[in-house]
Every structure is written in structure tokens, then in C-alpha cells.
Design an enzyme around this catalytic site. Structure first.
Site, PDB file in Angstrom:
ATOM      1  N   GLU A 100       0.871  -1.171   0.000  1.00 22.92           N
ATOM      2  CA  GLU A 100       0.000   0.000   0.000  1.00 22.92           C
ATOM      3  C   GLU A 100       0.909   1.222   0.000  1.00 22.92           C
ATOM      4  O   GLU A 100       1.857   1.269   0.777  1.00 22.92           O
ATOM      5  CB  GLU A 100      -0.793  -0.041   1.318  1.00 22.92           C
ATOM      6  CG  GLU A 100      -1.859   0.962   1.438  1.00 22.92           C
ATOM      7  CD  GLU A 100      -3.126   0.472   0.785  1.00 22.92           C
ATOM      8  OE1 GLU A 100      -3.552  -0.654   1.067  1.00 22.92           O
ATOM      9  OE2 GLU A 100      -3.678   1.251  -0.007  1.00 22.92           O
ATOM     10  N   TYR A 112       8.495   0.958  -7.272  1.00 26.24           N
ATOM     11  CA  TYR A 112       7.740  -0.301  -7.354  1.00 26.24           C
ATOM     12  C   TYR A 112       7.431  -0.652  -8.809  1.00 26.24           C
ATOM     13  O   TYR A 112       7.516  -1.821  -9.199  1.00 26.24           O
ATOM     14  CB  TYR A 112       6.447  -0.207  -6.536  1.00 26.24           C
ATOM     15  CG  TYR A 112       6.680  -0.109  -5.046  1.00 26.24           C
ATOM     16  CD1 TYR A 112       7.469  -1.047  -4.374  1.00 26.24           C
ATOM     17  CD2 TYR A 112       6.108   0.910  -4.298  1.00 26.24           C
ATOM     18  CE1 TYR A 112       7.688  -0.954  -3.006  1.00 26.24           C
ATOM     19  CE2 TYR A 112       6.317   1.008  -2.923  1.00 26.24           C
ATOM     20  CZ  TYR A 112       7.111   0.065  -2.290  1.00 26.24           C
ATOM     21  OH  TYR A 112       7.324   0.156  -0.932  1.00 26.24           O
TER      22      TYR A 112
END
Ligand SMILES: CC(C)(COP(=O)(O)OP(=O)(O)OC[C@H]1O[C@@H](n2cnc3c(N)ncnc32)[C@H](O)[C@@H]1OP(=O)(O)O)[C@@H](O)C(=O)NCCC(=O)NCCS
Length: 139
Positions: A100, A112
Site C-alpha cells: 500500500e 515499485y
């Protein structure tokens, strides 16, 4: 070198965490995390100095949730974050990784994405006024 965290790393890990979140040392107690068999903390160490760490939870043996990853600002963009995640992937039989992230954290989102994570869900106002992105990587 990458190794599992030990309690003696607490101060250095907290110092990194506190740069990001002034409540870090209250939210995450290393001694408690190390007792959980599903939790893992790896540190990236050079000359006795911890330059970065990653805290993950591993569920059902093959699903990994990234709770936190922080690299000292002075050592960012040197692939330390990438190496920490790659280490976890080679030392565990992981099929799926999740995390998250705040919608405003462009640096982390780029990081990411560079590792193949995709945004799969927007959690509206997850962080007070700010949305959270659920990102997933199928390994
Ligand atoms: C996110 C973080 C852990 C990345 O660690 P890092 O060791 O600097 O990342 P890497 O060097 O492995 O970066 C790999 C790739 O990610 C992308 N990336 C990393 N930092 C980036 C930045 N500031 N801007 C744009 N892309 C970035 C790039 O594609 C990079 O490859 P490149 O340098 O060859 O272009 C680090 O920026 C950090 O600690 N940020 C603060 C804490 C944080 O927000 N953690 C995430 C909480 S969810």
C-alpha cells in the site's frame, strides 16, 4: 551485505524510520516484530552502518506484503531497495507481492513500477485526505 535484522539494529532502523514518520518508533517495535513468525526484517549494511531496511509479512508461505522499505536518502538510487526485494524473492518461494502506498509518493511508486508492480486498486482517502494505491506483483 544483506542480513536479517537483530534487536541490536533497533536504533539504526528507528533512525531511518523516523526520517519518514515521526511516530515510527511508536508504531513499529522491532522486538515485537522479530517475535512474529510471519514477519521479516532485512537490513542492508555496509561497514557496520545500516543503509536501508525492508519489513515484510509473509502469509500462507507464498504471499508477501511489504510493510515498509526505507533507504537512507544519501544512498538512494544505488539499487539498495531493489537488492532488498530481490533477496527476499530468491530466499523465499514467493508467488505474489502486495503493498500500500500513498498516491503522492511518486518516488516509491516509480520504484515499485520499476520492479514490475502494478496499481490494482485505489483506496480512496485511505491516508486521511489522501488516497492509497494497492500495488501487486505476481512473481
Ligand atoms: C523507495 C525507495 C525505498 C527506493 O530505494 P532505492 O534504493 O533508492 O531504489 P533503487 O536504487 O533500487 O531504484 C530502482 C529504480 O526505481 C526507480 N526509482 C527509484 N527512486 C526513484 C526516484 N526518486 N525517482 C524516480 N524513479 C525512482 C528507478 O527506476 C530506479 O532505477 P534507476 O535508478 O536505474 O533509474 C527509497 O526512495 C526510499 O527509501 N524512499 C523513502 C521511503 C519510502 O517512501 N518508502 C516506501 C514506503 S511505501
Amino acid at each position: 551485505m544483506i542480513r536479517e535484522a537483530i534487536i541490536a539494529d533497533k536504533q539504526q532502523i528507528n533512525n531511518l524510520g523516523l526520517k519518514l514518520n515521526s511516530n515510527y518508533d511508536k508504531l513499529f517495535k522491532l522486538e515485537d516484530i522479530l517475535k512474529e513468525d510471519y514477519a521479516k526484517i532485512l537490513v542492508y549494511e555496509k561497514e557496520n552502518k545500516i543503509l536501508g531496511f525492508i519489513h515484510v509479512n509473509i502469509f500462507l508461505d507464498d504471499s508477501m506484503d511489504i510493510m515498509n522499505i526505507i533507504v537512507d536518502r544519501k544512498y538512494q538510487r544505488q539499487k539498495i531497495g531493489t537488492k532488498l526485494i530481490e533477496y527476499l524473492l530468491t530466499s523465499n518461494d514467493i508467488k505474489k507481492m502486495t503493498l500500500e502506498v500513498r498516491a503522492s509518493n511518486n518516488k516509491a511508486i516509480s520504484f515499485y513500477k520499476s520492479l514490475g508492480f502494478k496499481i490494482v486498486h485505489v483506496r480512496e482517502k485511505y491516508y486521511g485526505n489522501e488516497d492509497g494505491y494497492l500495488m501487486v506483483k505476481e512473481v
